[in-house]
Write a protein that holds these residues in place. Structure first.
Motif, PDB file in Angstrom:
ATOM      1  N   PRO A  80     -32.922 -37.660 -39.334  1.00 26.76           N
ATOM      2  CA  PRO A  80     -32.115 -38.345 -40.345  1.00 26.76           C
ATOM      3  C   PRO A  80     -31.502 -37.350 -41.330  1.00 26.76           C
ATOM      4  N   LYS A  81     -30.443 -37.772 -41.985  1.00 26.95           N
ATOM      5  CA  LYS A  81     -29.736 -36.918 -42.931  1.00 26.95           C
ATOM      6  C   LYS A  81     -30.694 -36.380 -43.999  1.00 26.95           C
ATOM      7  N   GLU A  85     -30.901 -32.368 -44.569  1.00 28.32           N
ATOM      8  CA  GLU A  85     -30.505 -31.783 -45.854  1.00 28.32           C
ATOM      9  C   GLU A  85     -31.719 -31.465 -46.726  1.00 28.32           C
ATOM     10  N   PHE A  86     -32.892 -31.387 -46.107  1.00 28.27           N
ATOM     11  CA  PHE A  86     -34.138 -31.155 -46.843  1.00 28.27           C
ATOM     12  C   PHE A  86     -34.046 -29.910 -47.726  1.00 28.27           C
ATOM     13  N   PHE A  94     -38.143 -25.500 -39.688  1.00 27.71           N
ATOM     14  CA  PHE A  94     -39.511 -25.903 -39.362  1.00 27.71           C
ATOM     15  C   PHE A  94     -39.572 -27.397 -39.031  1.00 27.71           C
ATOM     16  N   ILE A  95     -38.950 -28.216 -39.855  1.00 27.43           N
ATOM     17  CA  ILE A  95     -38.954 -29.668 -39.633  1.00 27.43           C
ATOM     18  C   ILE A  95     -38.287 -30.007 -38.309  1.00 27.43           C
ATOM     19  N   MET A 175     -28.765 -28.385 -37.405  1.00 29.34           N
ATOM     20  CA  MET A 175     -29.022 -28.388 -38.839  1.00 29.34           C
ATOM     21  C   MET A 175     -27.743 -27.975 -39.542  1.00 29.34           C
ATOM     22  N   LEU A 176     -27.669 -28.284 -40.794  1.00 27.94           N
ATOM     23  CA  LEU A 176     -26.477 -27.912 -41.543  1.00 27.94           C
ATOM     24  C   LEU A 176     -26.427 -26.423 -41.820  1.00 27.94           C
ATOM     25  N   ALA A 177     -27.565 -25.795 -42.009  1.00 30.56           N
ATOM     26  CA  ALA A 177     -27.578 -24.354 -42.263  1.00 30.56           C
ATOM     27  C   ALA A 177     -28.963 -23.798 -41.977  1.00 30.56           C
ATOM     28  N   ILE A 178     -29.001 -22.498 -41.689  1.00 30.27           N
ATOM     29  CA  ILE A 178     -30.274 -21.810 -41.457  1.00 30.27           C
ATOM     30  C   ILE A 178     -30.320 -20.637 -42.421  1.00 30.27           C
TER      31      ILE A 178
END
Length: 190
Positions: A80-81, A85-86, A94-95, A175-178
């Protein structure tokens, strides 16, 4: 009964409804596990107790043993978003990895199930190195290519191709970014 593993987006749900309609006309059915709803009651669970283990899925508040499904339809589920975006951002990898391993466990424990879009075949097919190797083996021409983690090799390869090179990631990270060494690398799904 078939288990569909995907997301709650309209596109996937419409595809799922069409399959369910066809299955119901044949006296069967399907259930839709929406991984992007994992914080809202949909979840996968593996448990081992005494001499028994079980893999199950919770859909609409009810647990279902994976053994009860004759087939599994993989619709490229994602998080989920909220988790994509955590914050802090460096924990997103990790998630995402934990959920990916849970899905791979499902694939690994149930290779005997009928799979629509066999996940191991899809994984192999999406691997760019495997694609290039297969193309070369069947006689297709491929451009000069180097896959390396060595920056000096990349520079030398670029220098030997003055018309320019194309750079592609081996895998598009969902993911949005690493975060890597304090730098943020953005990824884009094509």
């Amino acid at each position: 009964m078939i288990l569909a593993v995907g997301n709650s987006g309209a596109y996937e749900f419409e595809a799922f409804r069409a399959v369910v309609d066809a299955l119901e006309r044949r006296g069967s059915g399907a259930m839709f596990f929406k991984q992007d709803r994992c914080l809202d009651g949909e979840s996968l669970r593996y448990e081992a107790r005494n001499d028994h283990d079980a893999f199950s899925v919770r859909i609409d508040g009810t647990w279902h043993d994976i053994d009860s499904f004759s087939g599994i339809w993989l619709l490229k589920p994602h998080l989920p978003k909220t988790l994509l975006e955590f914050k802090p951002a460096d924990k997103r990898w990790f998630i995402d990895r934990q959920f990916a391993v849970m899905r791979r466990t499902l694939w690994s424990l149930y290779p005997h199930k009928r799979w629509l879009s066999d996940p191991f075949a899809m994984d192999r097919a999406e691997n760019k190195i495997v694609q290039l190797h297969a193309a070369r083996r069947v006689g297709l021409q491929i451009p000069d290519t180097v896959v390396t983690s060595d920056p000096d090799e990349v520079r030398a390869f670029a220098a030997s191709h003055p018309a320019g090179i194309v750079v592609k990631p081996l895998v598009v990270v969902p993911m949005l970014a690493i975060m890597v060494s304090g730098l943020v690398f953005r990824t884009v799904s094509l």
